[in-house]
Design a protein around this motif. Structure first.
Motif: not given
Length: 291
Positions: A207-232
């Motif tokens: 929430d502090g700013g400076g993060y790239p766009s979040v393009s996708s979210l996926s969930v497995w085993h209590g973990l949330v994986w996020s993909g972003s526009s910076d390839g990370r």
């Protein structure tokens, strides 16, 4: 996320290794050409549906033996005059179709267009802008969440409006359900976590700013994986909200993320690449991350 494509490819998992999509087993994959690029897809029991840029939704079956390299279109429904951007399977065997014009309309279990459409009070459609994400939750209530520049909550059976939520964090790009919470990603890089039933915003991540766009979210085993526009690719514990991992996996922006149960996370990027990323070393590592 789902890249627009005029060729659909259906693959069995036996042709996929942990590091790449194998090219030595061409009989394990089948393709079919479509006249309008596909923007999204969703599984419907033993079938799957694709949404297209010409506003149509197409229903497909795949041969029991994928080695036959056969897939058959069993229905095609014109749903919108604009692009289909998101599809959501409903519990009655039908599905909801979302569009770039902000419409959300229902297809029944016979794969016919119905007169059921989500509309916000005082408006002719569900949203005023492109609907980028939607999901259905079932439990205490049968609800559908949709996201554009704001969130709308609907009765998932008849499409009646229940609530509107303003996040003031930019365009909503993706959603995922984690237990009793809804995670919502934005093009501003922020991720908000809502209670699925009260709609209360519980946590604001990145929430502090400076993060790239979040393009996708996926969930497995209590973990949330996020993909972003910076390839990370980033991994966050759904229990503690602590980020556990950050990996640079592509020089292009990530468009799709799928956390598989084989300790790999599949990612697609806007250059057309697909890869499997080994995500954790052992079940012990995974359990420690979740806590």
């Amino acid at each position: 996320g789902f890249m627009a494509a005029s060729t659909l490819a259906i693959a069995s998992m036996s042709c996929i290794s942990s590091n790449s999509v194998a090219t030595s087993c061409p009989v394990e994959c089948c393709c079919c050409q479509v006249s309008s690029p596909a923007r999204c897809a969703v599984q419907l029991d033993d079938k799957f549906a694709t949404g297209h840029e010409d506003g149509s939704v197409r229903i497909w079956t795949v041969s029991d033996s994928i080695q036959n390299q056969q897939s058959s279109k069993i229905a095609e429904v014109k749903m919108h005059n604009s692009k289909v951007t998101c599809l959501v399977a409903s519990l009655d065997g039908g599905l909801w179709s979302c569009s770039s014009a902000g419409n959300i309309r229902k297809i029944n279990y016979r794969f016919e267009k119905t007169s059921i459409e989500c509309t916000t009070p005082g408006h002719k459609s569900a949203h005023n802008t492109e609907v980028n994400a939607a999901l259905i939750i079932d439990g205490q209530q049968h609800l559908m969440w949709s996201g554009a520049k704001s969130i709308r909550v609907w009765n998932a059976e008849n499409g009646s409006w229940r609530q509107s939520l303003e996040t003031h964090a930019g365009k909503i790009t993706c959603m995922a359900r984690v237990h009793e919470s809804i995670w919502v990603g934005h093009n501003s890089g922020k991720i908000f976590v809502f209670d699925a039933w009260t709609s209360e915003c519980k946590v604001r991540l990145q929430d502090g700013g400076g993060y790239p766009s979040v393009s996708s979210l996926s969930v497995w085993h209590g973990l949330v994986w996020s993909g972003s526009s910076d390839g990370r690719l980033r991994c966050t514990s759904a229990a503690t909200y602590r980020q556990q991992l950050e990996l640079a996996v592509s020089s292009s922006g990530l468009t799709a993320v799928w956390a598989a149960p084989d300790r790999c996370v599949w990612v697609g990027d806007d250059a057309g690449g697909v890869q499997a990323v080994p995500a954790w070393g052992s079940p012990g590592d995974l359990d420690a991350w979740v806590r």
